[in-house]
Design a protein around this motif. Structure first.
Motif, mmCIF file in Angstrom:
data_model
loop_
_atom_site.group_PDB
_atom_site.id
_atom_site.type_symbol
_atom_site.label_atom_id
_atom_site.label_comp_id
_atom_site.label_asym_id
_atom_site.label_seq_id
_atom_site.Cartn_x
_atom_site.Cartn_y
_atom_site.Cartn_z
ATOM 1 N N ALA A 3 -5.668 5.507 0.527
ATOM 2 C CA ALA A 3 -4.963 6.008 -0.652
ATOM 3 C C ALA A 3 -5.653 7.246 -1.230
ATOM 4 N N GLN A 52 0.583 4.276 -2.760
ATOM 5 C CA GLN A 52 0.021 5.611 -2.496
ATOM 6 C C GLN A 52 1.095 6.693 -2.533
ATOM 7 N N SER A 92 -1.597 10.511 1.203
ATOM 8 C CA SER A 92 -1.382 9.888 -0.092
ATOM 9 C C SER A 92 -1.022 10.925 -1.149
ATOM 10 N N ARG A 133 0.834 -1.206 0.000
ATOM 11 C CA ARG A 133 0.000 0.000 0.000
ATOM 12 C C ARG A 133 0.869 1.257 0.000
#
Lengths: 298, 399
Positions: free
Chosen positions: B250, B233, B256, B229
């Motif tokens: 995100a 992001q 992000s 992740r």
């Protein structure tokens, strides 16, 4: 040899002593001996925790199976390699650090306290921290190794068995060499400085002073430090489990058997057998060290 | 008469806050039931270990257990049989796949609380910039990812292929998308069946080629959810396979770099006859401890019914970003506003495919993890990996 001293106690005093010692003895029995005996006992049975699995006595079958279990043998081998390399490195680095810290220099107290920081951080926290630093995308250690050309860029450090092993050993050394240094430093401080003065007057070189004075007097401390570290290393769990659990040590494999398989089949006795083997290996090492320690005293 | 029940549940960040609020709302209706939370560790494996300790010792606490969709079969002997409460919990209104994962040999042992499914996240802006549509097959995805990645100098695709449960989820999606499987619906090991075997080889070779051809970094073999992740992001990958929780994080501009530039789609299908889009079913369920007292069990049922009611599922979906298990919630306009992808991808959630339902699941999963990870690392070739996996799975399941 210690001299035997005979003191006559009154009956009342003996009973008082008994009652005073009893709680401690009970506590040790309940928390240490009982689980140990129970584990020994369980290792001769085939059973699981799922209802409906009957407990069956199977003698030494669990032990026989262990040595045909390739996964167990690999984890045994991994544990021994880890112990051998990490304890050796920690000892060498720890001794060097202790010698440096024993010399007089400015801010010595501060430096002595500062080197203990890695030791003070909980292993699970430092393992996770290092895991991030080894990450191929954003890990600083990985980036340095790539820049230096020691590793092809993008190579994940914690995927292959050997690079994982070395990376994990490095973290363990980082963490426990200071502890080793502290123990050895305590030993060094008991050596009277007159011995070195006399040696210097007699014209002994620095190396000679080290091998003839420092090492012999320090050896009981060294033995104690090595016992501590070896026994710790043999039951290593957290650092492997967090950083790369695919490189299994005995304790990591044992967790898999006792936890993941607790309800899936008759594995509990097998897990107990692994615990007993870990106990026996540690005992062997302990006895070897104790023996060599006794010899030094005579 | 007042009753006190304890609940073992995930208690991280928003999840805890939402649950605390839900308890307050519950107490307005049932003031005489006190609910105490027993916060569980974040890692699913650590939770499993704790439950093994509780249930193995047959303690009466916790009364309610929050369990992963893969555990019902293993924990079935230790939790209450809820088969007769099918109507009480209105299970006919739930997503059928989620109810199925709580059903063990015809008995219902756990109530679906929230569901999860593997999704394909992609960079809307980058696909548009280079004139690509969302890829429909793995082959297409690889080409698009490789092309954009080389031009943007970022990663093409990210998976979770560390040796852990997540690897089984990612691999199952590949395998299912090529119409293959390791075990059939009855738990029979079918790796050796010729047609299935050919499909398995194709699926797994395809997955490995993502790594070998540099479309996915070699590091994916060490990644779990969060390790994929973060780079995504940060704008360091074109595609990402992950769970629904990534969406809100995100898209949060505070953390992000690509907020508002993300699209979500079903994962691609295999380039083979009979290939299909497949998402692994995840999520958590609620079960009741068999060793609790009758009064505690009764109170526990009331609380579970409350938590899985329409209003509460909607509340949880909006505030914690966790997918509802009731079908009707997906057509609620409030959900569409808060998490549009949940509504758009309803088909993915309703068709998510469970992992094998067997009391031996943890052992089966461990075996898949080790053999497939070795293959992806390049330690063994595909034939040997499948052969070893087949014989080990047969041994585990006693076939």
């Amino acid at each position: 040899m210690s001299t035997k001293i005979k003191i006559k106690y009154k009956k009342k005093e003996i009973w008082l002593g008994f009652w005073l010692v009893l709680p401690a003895m009970l506590a040790i029995f309940i928390t240490a001996f009982f689980p140990l005996l129970k584990t020994f006992w369980d290792s001769f049975f085939s059973f699981g925790l799922r209802p409906g699995i009957l407990k069956r006595f199977i003698g030494f079958d669990n032990y026989v199976r262990l040595f045909h279990d390739a996964r167990f043998m690999t984890s045994l081998w991994n544990t021994l390699i880890f112990t051998l390399i990490s304890v050796t490195l920690e000892f060498i680095l720890g001794l060097a650090t202790a010698l440096i810290l024993n010399a007089k220099f400015a801010l010595r107290g501060l430096v002595r306290a500062a080197i203990l920081i890695p030791w003070a951080v909980p292993t699970s926290v430092s393992s996770q921290m290092w895991k991030w630093m080894y990450n191929d995308q954003y890990g600083i250690v990985a980036q340095i190794l790539y820049k230096l050309g020691w590793l092809a860029p993008g190579t994940p450090i914690l995927s292959e068995k050997w690079s994982s092993m070395m990376a994990i050993i490095a973290v363990d050394v980082w963490k426990t060499a200071p502890f080793m240094a502290l123990l050895l430093l305590a030993g060094l401080q008991t050596i009277p400085s007159e011995l070195y003065e006399a040696a210097r007057i007699d014209g002994a070189s620095g190396w000679k002073q080290f091998t003839k004075i420092t090492l012999p007097i320090l050896s009981p401390t060294i033995a104690v430090a090595l016992i501590f570290r070896t026994l710790d290393a043999l039951r290593v769990f957290d650092i492997f489990y967090i950083m790369n659990k695919s490189v299994e040590t005995l304790a990591v494999y044992n967790r898999h058997i006792l936890m993941d398989r607790a309800f899936t089949g008759a594995w509990f006795g097998y897990g107990s057998a692994i615990s007993v083997v870990i106990f026996l290996i540690i005992s062997i090492f302990a006895i070897i060290y104790m023996r060599s320690l006794n010899l030094k005293f005579e | 008469m007042s009753v006190k029940i304890t609940m073992a549940a995930g208690a991280v960040g928003k999840e805890l806050e939402v649950l605390m609020n839900q308890i307050k709302m519950f107490n307005k209706i049932y003031p005489d039931i006190e609910v105490q939370l027993l916060p569980m560790p974040n890692s699913s494996t650590a939770r499993h270990d704790l439950y093994v300790t509780y249930l193995g010792a047959m303690t009466s606490d916790p009364d309610i257990l929050m369990i992963d969709v893969i555990w019902p079969a293993e924990f079935a002997p230790f939790v209450e049989d809820l088969t007769n409460d099918y109507d009480y919990f209105e299970l006919d209104k739930f997503l059928p796949g989620t109810v199925k994962s709580g059903t063990v040999q015809g008995r219902i042992v756990a109530i679906p609380w929230f569901t999860d499914a593997g999704l394909l996240y992609y960079r809307k802006d980058l696909l548009k910039k280079y004139g690509y549509d969302v890829p429909q097959t793995w082959e297409e995805l690889k080409k698009v990812a490789a092309d954009i990645a080389s031009k943007e100098k970022i990663n093409g695709m990210l998976f979770q292929l560390n040796q852990y449960e997540g690897l089984v989820c990612d691999v199952a999606e590949f395998v299912h998308s090529y119409g293959a499987d390791f075990l059939d619906a009855n738990g029979k090991v079918i790796i050796g069946d010729p047609d299935n075997h050919a499909r398995l080889v194709k699926a797994l070779t395809m997955l490995k080629s993502f790594i070998d051809d540099g479309v996915a970094p070699k590091g994916v073999l060490t990644y779990m959810e969060e390790e994929t992740r973060r780079p995504f992001q940060n704008g360091e990958s074109v595609f990402l396979r992950n769970w629904p929780y990534v969406w809100s994080l995100a898209n949060d501009p505070k953390q992000s770099k690509i907020a508002g530039k993300i699209g979500v789609a079903p994962l691609p299908k295999g380039d083979i006859e009979g290939g299909r889009h497949s998402a692994t079913l995840g999520g958590w369920m609620l079960a009741i401890n068999r060793y609790s007292s009758a009064a505690e069990k009764d109170a526990a049922k009331k609380f579970i019914k409350f938590l899985t009611s329409y209003d509460q599922q909607l509340y949880k979906a909006i505030n914690a970003g966790q997918n509802p298990t009731r079908k009707a919630v997906y057509s609620d306009p409030k959900l569409k506003e808060a998490a549009p992808f949940m509504v758009e991808l309803y088909n993915v959630f309703i068709n998510a495919e469970p992992r094998p339902i067997t009391p031996l699941y943890t052992e089966v999963s461990d075996s898949i993890q080790r053999h497939i990870h070795d293959f992806l690392l390049g330690k063994v070739d595909i034939e040997k990996a499948l052969k070893d996996l087949e014989s080990e799975l047969k041994m585990i399941t006693g076939q």
